[in-house]
Write a protein that holds these residues in place. Structure first.
Motif, short mmCIF file in Angstrom:
data_model
loop_
_atom_site.label_atom_id
_atom_site.label_comp_id
_atom_site.label_asym_id
_atom_site.label_seq_id
_atom_site.Cartn_x
_atom_site.Cartn_y
_atom_site.Cartn_z
N LEU A 124 1.30 -0.76 -0.22
CA LEU A 124 0.19 -0.30 0.10
C LEU A 124 0.79 1.35 0.04
O LEU A 124 1.47 1.51 0.81
CB LEU A 124 -0.48 -0.07 1.44
CG LEU A 124 -2.17 -1.07 1.14
CD1 LEU A 124 -2.94 -1.27 2.87
CD2 LEU A 124 -3.28 -0.99 0.06
N CYS A 125 0.98 1.86 -1.30
CA CYS A 125 1.42 3.53 -1.09
C CYS A 125 0.68 4.19 -1.68
O CYS A 125 1.16 5.38 -2.63
CB CYS A 125 2.36 2.73 -2.02
SG CYS A 125 3.08 2.23 -3.21
N CYS A 126 -0.30 4.12 -1.13
CA CYS A 126 -1.53 5.27 -2.12
C CYS A 126 -1.72 5.99 -1.36
O CYS A 126 -1.87 6.11 0.38
CB CYS A 126 -2.48 4.53 -2.40
SG CYS A 126 -3.24 3.40 -0.86
N SER A 177 1.55 4.00 3.68
CA SER A 177 0.67 5.12 3.18
C SER A 177 1.04 5.87 3.77
O SER A 177 1.33 6.58 4.30
CB SER A 177 -0.45 4.83 2.68
OG SER A 177 -0.99 3.54 2.90
N ARG A 178 -0.65 5.98 4.69
CA ARG A 178 -0.66 6.84 5.23
C ARG A 178 -2.21 6.34 6.32
O ARG A 178 -2.90 4.82 6.29
CB ARG A 178 -1.54 8.17 4.63
CG ARG A 178 -0.99 9.39 3.82
CD ARG A 178 -0.48 9.86 5.89
NE ARG A 178 0.36 10.90 4.78
CZ ARG A 178 1.57 11.15 4.32
NH1 ARG A 178 2.65 10.04 4.30
NH2 ARG A 178 2.75 12.00 3.80
N GLY A 179 -1.91 6.55 8.00
CA GLY A 179 -2.92 5.63 8.38
C GLY A 179 -4.14 6.10 8.62
O GLY A 179 -4.45 7.04 7.24
N GLY A 180 -4.96 4.69 8.57
CA GLY A 180 -6.52 5.52 8.19
C GLY A 180 -6.96 4.12 6.94
O GLY A 180 -8.45 3.80 6.51
N ILE A 181 -6.13 4.21 5.94
CA ILE A 181 -5.95 3.50 4.90
C ILE A 181 -6.36 1.99 5.38
O ILE A 181 -7.22 1.27 4.48
CB ILE A 181 -5.01 3.22 3.45
CG1 ILE A 181 -4.56 5.10 3.02
CG2 ILE A 181 -5.63 2.35 3.15
CD1 ILE A 181 -3.85 5.46 2.34
N VAL A 182 -5.74 1.31 6.20
CA VAL A 182 -5.94 -0.01 7.23
C VAL A 182 -6.47 0.13 8.09
O VAL A 182 -6.01 0.96 8.92
CB VAL A 182 -4.81 -0.34 6.77
CG1 VAL A 182 -4.79 -2.13 7.62
CG2 VAL A 182 -3.92 -0.86 6.28
#
Length: 341
Positions: free
Chosen positions: A222-224, A252-257
């Protein structure tokens, strides 16, 4: 693009009040502005929310990295002179872009300054998780090798030894600068690499659908960017699609998973393991993330403190882009791919 730099009313010689809010992350370079303009610089190592309003009230230009800048802080009453926010990061999710757009405040990011090292960090997380390094090391230090006679099968899944790179199918979710650099590294290692389309949308040519990527991949990167459409991108239904020896890597950023869903997937053996560099709440700790609590200690989970961006060239790249963004804004010649509002 409308009004790309300073407005016509600011075209005459002007002194810009530049305020740097958090030089803790990236030290400032020697700044300069185009003649005949001048500037005054105020630097702060760190800034809390309680200190924010007082520090930005007279600023024309803000230099920031991670501190949240929300609508109340960006109002005309709070910072009437503010014209530019120069973000020393690729992502601008800490800034209320809608509020900036409404006021005509330009927001500029610093893309592609750390793409190499983030891709390399993602690869480091992958190897540590695939080879089950941390659980094996815990058993080793606990004296389990002489007690059991062997720890060789610590990285096995369903009785099978760990995959080598040439047996991996890697899915990249988020195909920006980091994703493209990661593609080169993974291909060089012999992995089959697929690029995911957007969730819930048909896959464009050369990509696979989001669901197909999750079902097919043995390692998922994940790198979005963080945006309304990527929040909660990976939750329980997505883990149900993954293979049981899959590895998930999130840079990527917190909250994406969904952290709770990831914890359950690891606890239940739904996937082989995960490497994470970002968290819902940062700075993160056991009191804010289930992934860092005592219940997670035995999992095949490698966690780092939003450190993937740190590297030898990152600081110099950020410093160069910062100077370009400020000078380009003042001279009316900004780089379009850096403008976020």
């Amino acid at each position: 693009m409308a009004n790309p730099g300073i407005s016509a009313s600011d075209a005459s010689a002007k002194n810009f009040n530049i305020v740097a809010l958090e030089t803790f992350f990236t030290p400032l370079p020697e700044l300069a502005v185009p003649s005949p303009h001048t500037f005054t610089l105020t630097e702060y190592t760190r800034t809390s929310q309680d200190e924010l309003h007082e520090r930005i009230k007279d600023a024309d230009v803000l230099i920031t990295t991670a501190i949240p800048l929300r609508a109340d802080a960006l109002s005309v009453e709070a910072c009437p002179n503010l014209k530019l926010i120069a973000v020393l990061a690729a992502g601008t999710d800490s800034v209320d872009l809608a509020a900036c757009t409404a006021r005509g405040i330009r927001v500029m990011s610093s893309p592609n300054c750390n793409a190499d090292v983030v891709a390399e960090h993602a690869l480091a997380l992958y190897f540590a998780v695939r080879r089950t390094l941390l659980p094996t090391m815990r058993d080793l230090r606990a004296g389990e090798w002489p007690r059991r006679g062997t720890l060789m099968k610590g990285s096995f899944v369903a009785g099978k030894p760990p995959r080598g790179c040439r047996d991996e199918t890697a899915a990249i979710i988020g195909y920006g600068h980091v994703g493209k650099n990661l593609m080169k590294l993974l291909t060089g290692l012999g992995m089959k690499v697929i690029v995911s389309g957007r969730k819930g949308a048909p896959a464009p040519e050369g990509r696979v659908t989001f669901d197909e990527a999750l079902k097919t991949a043995t390692v998922i990167f994940l790198c979005c960017p963080r945006s309304p459409e990527t929040l909660g991108l990976i939750a329980a239904p997505e883990f149900d699609l993954m293979q049981n020896d899959a590895v998930l890597v999130n840079v990527s950023r917190g909250g994406i998973v969904d952290e709770g869903a990831l914890f359950r997937a690891l606890t239940d053996g739904r996937i082989h393991g995960a490497g994470v560099d970002v968290f819902d709440i940062e700075p993160a700790g056991p009191e804010t993330s289930v992934l860092l609590g005592s219940d997670a200690e035995g999992l095949n989970l490698v966690a780092t403190p939003h450190a993937a961006w740190i590297g030898g060239a990152t600081t110099s790249n950020y410093q160069r882009v910062l100077c370009e963004n400020i000078n380009g804004f003042i001279s009316g010649k900004v780089e379009a791919d850096r403008v976020r509002a």
